[in-house]
Every structure is written in C-alpha cells, then in structure tokens.
Design a protein around this motif. Structure first.
Motif: not given
Length: 62
Positions: A39-59
C-alpha cells in the motif's frame, strides 16, 4: 500542487541527483510501481526520508 507540477519537480530533482545514486532511485521507482499489499508504506517512507533528510539530499545533489 498539480500532478504535472509534481512530475516537473521530480524531473528537476533527478537532474540534481549524483550519478552514483541514480540506480538506487530507479530501483525505488520500480518498487513503487510494483507495490501491491504494501500500500502506501513506500509513500510514507519516501515522504519521511525527504522531510528528515532534505538538507542532506540537497548537499548530495551539489
């Protein structure tokens, strides 16, 4: 945000992802396409990753 706008932002984001990470992104996208019982488990994980690691992903994209 419309679907077209979301897809455009994803495309722009992919242009900023390091080449070494593109295979991982592709694998993740393929997993999303094949999700069934999860179901939406992947979506939830992706959202969490993007929210928590936004600055890391940007760098990493730089």
């Amino acid at each position: 945000m419309t679907v077209v706008e979301i897809k455009e932002q994803i495309k722009q984001g992919l242009n900023e992802v390091p080449e070494t990470s593109l295979n991982d992104v592709l694998k993740f996208i393929n997993q999303l396409k094949q999700k069934t019982l999860v179901g939406d488990r992947y979506d939830q994980h992706l959202k969490k990753i993007l929210e928590e690691d936004h600055e890391l992903l940007k760098r990493l994209a730089q």
